[in-house]
Design a protein around this motif. Structure first.
Motif, PDB file in Angstrom:
ATOM      1  N   ALA A  20      35.291 101.884  67.770  1.00  0.00           N
ATOM      2  CA  ALA A  20      35.943 100.399  67.517  1.00  0.00           C
ATOM      3  C   ALA A  20      35.044  99.418  66.727  1.00  0.00           C
ATOM      4  O   ALA A  20      35.508  98.719  65.742  1.00  0.00           O
ATOM      5  N   GLN A  21      33.729  99.553  66.607  1.00  0.00           N
ATOM      6  CA  GLN A  21      32.881  98.681  65.796  1.00  0.00           C
ATOM      7  C   GLN A  21      32.983  99.216  64.182  1.00  0.00           C
ATOM      8  O   GLN A  21      33.039  98.170  63.558  1.00  0.00           O
ATOM      9  N   ALA A  22      33.042 100.440  64.074  1.00  0.00           N
ATOM     10  CA  ALA A  22      33.143 100.874  62.596  1.00  0.00           C
ATOM     11  C   ALA A  22      34.606 100.603  62.231  1.00  0.00           C
ATOM     12  O   ALA A  22      34.788  99.952  60.986  1.00  0.00           O
ATOM     13  N   ILE A  23      35.607 100.668  62.935  1.00  0.00           N
ATOM     14  CA  ILE A  23      36.860 100.140  62.688  1.00  0.00           C
ATOM     15  C   ILE A  23      37.005  98.828  62.325  1.00  0.00           C
ATOM     16  O   ILE A  23      37.646  98.424  61.368  1.00  0.00           O
ATOM     17  N   ALA A  24      36.351  97.848  63.317  1.00  0.00           N
ATOM     18  CA  ALA A  24      36.542  96.336  62.935  1.00  0.00           C
ATOM     19  C   ALA A  24      35.735  96.090  61.708  1.00  0.00           C
ATOM     20  O   ALA A  24      36.418  94.844  61.121  1.00  0.00           O
ATOM     21  N   GLY A  25      34.731  96.641  61.409  1.00  0.00           N
ATOM     22  CA  GLY A  25      34.087  96.470  60.218  1.00  0.00           C
ATOM     23  C   GLY A  25      34.799  96.886  58.825  1.00  0.00           C
ATOM     24  O   GLY A  25      34.894  96.009  57.934  1.00  0.00           O
ATOM     25  N   ARG A  26      35.463  97.938  58.904  1.00  0.00           N
ATOM     26  CA  ARG A  26      36.111  98.181  57.767  1.00  0.00           C
ATOM     27  C   ARG A  26      37.302  97.456  57.538  1.00  0.00           C
ATOM     28  O   ARG A  26      37.730  97.288  56.748  1.00  0.00           O
ATOM     29  N   LEU A  27      38.103  97.060  58.345  1.00  0.00           N
ATOM     30  CA  LEU A  27      39.254  96.349  58.686  1.00  0.00           C
ATOM     31  C   LEU A  27      38.900  94.723  58.139  1.00  0.00           C
ATOM     32  O   LEU A  27      39.539  94.305  57.072  1.00  0.00           O
ATOM     33  N   ALA A  28      37.856  94.329  58.228  1.00  0.00           N
ATOM     34  CA  ALA A  28      37.058  93.179  57.972  1.00  0.00           C
ATOM     35  C   ALA A  28      36.982  93.115  56.422  1.00  0.00           C
ATOM     36  O   ALA A  28      37.180  92.295  55.735  1.00  0.00           O
ATOM     37  N   ALA A  29      36.418  94.217  56.126  1.00  0.00           N
ATOM     38  CA  ALA A  29      35.654  94.616  54.445  1.00  0.00           C
ATOM     39  C   ALA A  29      36.953  94.647  53.781  1.00  0.00           C
ATOM     40  O   ALA A  29      36.758  94.096  52.689  1.00  0.00           O
ATOM     41  N   ARG A  30      38.021  95.262  54.194  1.00  0.00           N
ATOM     42  CA  ARG A  30      39.286  95.179  53.343  1.00  0.00           C
ATOM     43  C   ARG A  30      39.780  93.931  53.127  1.00  0.00           C
ATOM     44  O   ARG A  30      40.625  93.630  52.153  1.00  0.00           O
ATOM     45  N   GLY A  31      39.796  93.083  53.941  1.00  0.00           N
ATOM     46  CA  GLY A  31      40.258  91.420  53.850  1.00  0.00           C
ATOM     47  C   GLY A  31      41.921  91.542  53.829  1.00  0.00           C
ATOM     48  O   GLY A  31      42.480  90.299  53.362  1.00  0.00           O
ATOM     49  N   ARG A  32      42.495  92.371  54.442  1.00  0.00           N
ATOM     50  CA  ARG A  32      43.948  92.183  54.437  1.00  0.00           C
ATOM     51  C   ARG A  32      44.444  91.720  55.976  1.00  0.00           C
ATOM     52  O   ARG A  32      45.624  91.322  55.811  1.00  0.00           O
ATOM     53  N   GLU A  33      43.584  91.442  56.800  1.00  0.00           N
ATOM     54  CA  GLU A  33      44.069  91.195  58.198  1.00  0.00           C
ATOM     55  C   GLU A  33      42.983  90.102  58.655  1.00  0.00           C
ATOM     56  O   GLU A  33      41.648  90.162  58.021  1.00  0.00           O
TER      57      GLU A  33
END
Length: 181
Positions: free
Chosen positions: A123-136
């Motif tokens: 979940a930590q890796a997924i949250a970081g990736r989602l935040a980094a891509r900036g679409r959500e």
């Protein structure tokens, strides 16, 4: 000629499916593995996966003409996998399709012999990736993270963890495909 195997790749947003499939696209051809492009009503320059960008009108026209093997809607977009996939399978190619967990049942109907592949991460890796891509935004990310635990992994799925090195996740997937033959 023996038919190829369809590998239906799915997993939560941010697990790195596109990255793993991109790695396999670069390294898997030597092993006879093809990665199908998705057709999406998202602009090509929107970032993320290598896809074929279509307007909604063109997507719907192609769908009406039967040019997709699979279609689904998610996050306000239309997604499709071209009917060329069936042609590749008939000619012995192993094919990876970036699918949707929500369209898995339809995929099983259309391709009964498919092998499910779940790409996941912490979940930590997924949250970081989602935040980094900036679409959500943060609320959207929280909703996506909540969906991870609600999803039941289909029986017989290959599970690939993508928490660390991309080459490790990609080579694990390729090794699992080779071992299945």
């Amino acid at each position: 000629m023996k038919a190829g195997q369809l590998y239906y790749v799915m997993g939560p947003s941010g697990a790195g499916k596109d990255s793993v499939l991109g790695w396999v696209r670069e390294h898997g051809v030597a092993h006879g593995v093809l990665c199908a492009h998705r057709y999406i009503t998202r602009p090509a320059q929107a970032g993320g996966e290598n896809h074929v960008a279509l307007s909604e009108e063109e997507f719907l026209l192609r769908e009406r003409r039967g040019l997709f093997a699979l279609t689904w809607e998610a996050h306000g977009l239309h997604y499709g996998v071209g009917s060329e996939v069936a042609h590749w399978l008939a000619r012995g190619a192993d094919v990876l399709v970036n699918g949707s967990r929500g369209a898995f049942g339809l995929a099983c109907e259309r391709f009964p012999a498919l092998r499910p592949v779940l790409i996941t991460a912490s979940a930590q890796a997924i949250a970081g990736r989602l935040a980094a891509r900036g679409r959500e935004d943060e609320a959207d990310i929280a909703v996506r993270l909540a969906r991870i635990d609600a999803y039941a992994v289909p029986d017989g799925s290959m599970v690939i963890r993508n928490d660390g090195c991309l080459a490790e996740a990609g080579s694990t997937l390729l090794q699992a495909i080779r071992a299945a033959h």
